[in-house]
Design a protein around this motif. Structure first.
Motif, PDB file in Angstrom:
ATOM      1  N   LEU A  85      35.848  50.676  39.829  1.00 18.82           N
ATOM      2  CA  LEU A  85      35.908  50.456  41.282  1.00 18.82           C
ATOM      3  C   LEU A  85      34.633  49.844  41.842  1.00 18.82           C
ATOM      4  CD1 LEU A  85      37.887  53.629  42.399  1.00 18.82           C
ATOM      5  CD2 LEU A  85      38.727  51.286  42.176  1.00 18.82           C
ATOM      6  N   ARG A 155      43.678  37.925  46.605  1.00 23.45           N
ATOM      7  CA  ARG A 155      43.252  38.280  47.969  1.00 23.45           C
ATOM      8  C   ARG A 155      43.869  37.317  48.971  1.00 23.45           C
ATOM      9  NH1 ARG A 155      37.498  40.646  46.306  1.00 23.45           N
ATOM     10  NH2 ARG A 155      38.464  42.458  45.310  1.00 23.45           N
ATOM     11  N   SER A 160      47.705  43.989  47.891  1.00 22.65           N
ATOM     12  CA  SER A 160      47.092  45.287  48.145  1.00 22.65           C
ATOM     13  C   SER A 160      46.181  45.629  46.966  1.00 22.65           C
ATOM     14  CB  SER A 160      48.176  46.352  48.290  1.00 22.65           C
ATOM     15  OG  SER A 160      48.885  46.461  47.073  1.00 22.65           O
ATOM     16  N   LYS A 161      45.299  46.609  47.174  1.00 20.21           N
ATOM     17  CA  LYS A 161      44.405  47.052  46.090  1.00 20.21           C
ATOM     18  C   LYS A 161      45.239  47.501  44.891  1.00 20.21           C
ATOM     19  CE  LYS A 161      40.253  47.660  44.685  1.00 20.21           C
ATOM     20  NZ  LYS A 161      39.378  46.497  44.499  1.00 20.21           N
ATOM     21  N   HIS A 162      46.326  48.171  45.204  1.00 20.45           N
ATOM     22  CA  HIS A 162      47.243  48.663  44.178  1.00 20.45           C
ATOM     23  C   HIS A 162      47.800  47.510  43.341  1.00 20.45           C
ATOM     24  CE1 HIS A 162      51.118  50.247  42.710  1.00 20.45           C
ATOM     25  NE2 HIS A 162      50.446  51.364  42.603  1.00 20.45           N
ATOM     26  N   GLU A 164      46.478  44.517  43.112  1.00 27.72           N
ATOM     27  CA  GLU A 164      45.381  43.866  42.396  1.00 27.72           C
ATOM     28  C   GLU A 164      45.081  44.605  41.099  1.00 27.72           C
ATOM     29  OE1 GLU A 164      41.808  42.966  44.747  1.00 27.72           O
ATOM     30  OE2 GLU A 164      40.643  43.411  42.936  1.00 27.72           O
ATOM     31  N   ILE A 165      45.119  45.940  41.148  1.00 25.80           N
ATOM     32  CA  ILE A 165      44.802  46.706  39.943  1.00 25.80           C
ATOM     33  C   ILE A 165      45.916  46.599  38.916  1.00 25.80           C
ATOM     34  CG2 ILE A 165      44.473  49.050  39.043  1.00 25.80           C
ATOM     35  CD1 ILE A 165      42.840  49.630  41.567  1.00 25.80           C
TER      36      ILE A 165
END
Lengths: 263, 254
Positions: A85, A155, A160-162, A164-165
């Motif tokens: 992170l 981006r 979303s961050k989710h 992206e991961i």
């Protein structure tokens, strides 16, 4: 002879040569020393006479190795996700992971036995400790090595961050993950055997290959010791080849390391 | 109607670093094809990043379709220097990525991706993985992916820089053909004067350290442009002019 037949026959020939040298070495020893290097057929015979003990020990070791390995894979994946992170999290956790890795198992083992007693729990924990670090390091490196442009692309698409991961960083980390997995897979059976050596439980046939090693060496059963070594190797091959197959299955279609070349 | 993209006295520096862009002013109208050219370090790529809202400005204002760039993000698509495809996805799935991230329905996005792939002539390769493609084909997939969102503005950061000249010329013609159908406004960063003249109707020549808009060159060649355009005297005169400008920019910096 064509190249293909050569690549098939040469490895077999190497094996035959090796066994021949083994017999030769045995023949050169004096009769009092011969027992130190038992001939291959005596080792095969040891398999026969100690078959049940070896089999149940192998199963016990396999259980410890699988449990420790599985927990290490799951645990390292979660820890790697957290570590990936921010650099701040990495800086504050990495030194402690290093400490964990640098403490020799033979010092941890007696402490573990005091805490959990000898048996599967201790063996599993020792295997976990051995497998965990290479997995964490590799997976984390993979998760933070994502192509900068791809991150920008995600981006710009308002991912979303989710997303992206799990759609980008995790699949991009797969080659790194499998590198860690391969290292851990070869370490897992060794870890279980070492763990068993120090923290195995003899009661009720729960001992593994490590425990068997102690028994056979105290009895000077040298062919049986060699048979135990061969069994351990087989266990290692089982682990390594499963992971190699898994890695092929996951990545052969797209990863460069599986592309066909002329050579 | 306000201009599609407007830069007013835009300044940019990264952190405490030196000034990258110094008082950049321009207005891009709908349908413009703007080529950005200049020596390394003149901030050409940075201008694209500012339009895309990928990096904050340090001074001045940027508006995209009347909005701050962060809010206009759905109107634009980016084509990077490298194809930047996801190697674990097929060509088809790669083109679908932006649609998937914007939660387009599965059947709809499959159809859109197919359309975009046929625009770049890669329908036959839909089920290939990126590693099975040539450099030029990968770049085509990258363009198809950018087109999948039907952007108003296409930002291209030296997309053909790594390709051989033949492939590059060919892709340039393709790009213009697609544009006839899709009519986006383009910002195209390049190191090649010939490419800039062939593609654009306006060329921004930038100088470096800090990046300034040195000169704007209008390109008055009619569209559609073809191989014949490259043979024309006007084209060759423009290439010579811009090359001369570029040389004088570089000389001033020494």
């Amino acid at each position: 002879m064509s190249n293909k037949t050569l690549t098939r026959t040469l490895p077999a020939l190497t094996g035959v040569l090796f066994i021949g040298l083994w017999y030769l070495a045995n023949a050169m020893l004096s009769s009092e020393q011969k027992f130190l290097l038992p001939q291959p057929h005596l080792i095969l015979k040891a398999f026969q006479t100690n078959g049940d003990a070896l089999w149940s020990a192998a199963l016990n070791t396999l259980r410890g190795a699988l449990l420790g390995f599985g927990l290490a894979v799951a645990g390292s994946f979660i820890v790697a996700l957290v570590l990936s992170l921010t650099p701040l999290i990495r800086a504050s956790l990495y030194p402690y992971l290093m400490i964990l890795q640098m403490t020799p198992i033979i010092i941890i083992a007696p402490i573990l036995i005091l805490w959990a007693g000898p048996g599967t729990v201790s063996v599993t924990v020792i295997t976990f400790l051995i497998c965990f670090f290479p997995m964490v390091v590799n997976t984390t490196q993979g998760l933070i090595s994502t192509d900068r442009n791809l991150v920008d692309l995600f981006r710009m698409c308002k991912a979303s961050k989710h997303q992206e991961i799990f759609l980008l960083r995790v699949p991009a980390a797969l080659p790194f993950f499998f590198t860690g997995l391969r290292i851990a897979a070869t370490l897992a059976p060794i870890g279980a055997i070492v763990g068993d050596f120090y923290a195995g439980n003899s009661a009720g046939g729960q001992g593994g290959l490590g425990f068997l090693t102690i028994v056979y060496s105290s009895q000077f059963k040298i062919p049986a010791l060699f048979a135990t070594a061969v069994t351990s190797c087989a266990l290692g091959f089982l682990f390594a080849s499963t992971v190699i197959a898994l890695s092929w299955f996951t990545m052969h279609k797209w990863h460069d390391s599986y592309s066909r070349t002329d050579s | 109607m306000p201009s599609l993209v407007q830069f007013n006295h835009v300044e940019k520096r990264y952190g405490e670093g030196p000034l990258i862009l110094d008082r950049i002013n321009f207005a891009a109208e709908r349908g413009d094809f703007i080529a950005l050219i200049g020596p390394s370090g003149c901030g050409k790529s940075t201008i694209l990043k500012l339009i895309a809202g990928l990096s904050p400005i340090s001074g001045g204002t940027v508006t995209v379709d009347g909005m701050v760039p962060e809010n206009a993000i759905e109107e634009l698509a980016f084509v990077f220097q490298e194809p930047t495809l996801l190697p674990w996805l097929t060509v088809q799935k790669n083109v679908e990525v932006p649609l998937r991230l914007r939660a387009t329905r599965a059947d709809h996005r499959e159809q859109l991706a197919k359309t975009c792939l046929s625009l770049v002539g890669l329908s036959e390769r839909a089920h290939y993985y990126p590693r099975q493609l040539s450099g030029g084909q990968k770049m085509r997939v990258s363009i198809a992916r950018a087109l999948s969102l039907s952007p108003k503005i296409l930002l291209l950061d030296e997309p053909f820089g790594a390709l051989d000249e033949m492939t590059r010329d060919h892709l340039n013609e393709e790009l213009l053909t697609i544009r006839e159908q899709k009519a986006w406004t383009a910002f195209f960063v390049t190191h090649s004067v010939a490419e800039a003249v062939f593609l654009s109707n306006r060329i921004f020549v930038l100088s470096a350290n800090p990046g300034r808009l040195y000169r704007e060159v209008p390109v008055d060649l009619p569209y559609p442009r073809t191989e014949e355009t490259r043979q024309s005297a006007r084209y060759q005169a423009l290439v010579a002019d811009v090359s001369k400008l570029l040389r004088s920019v570089e000389r001033n910096q020494l």
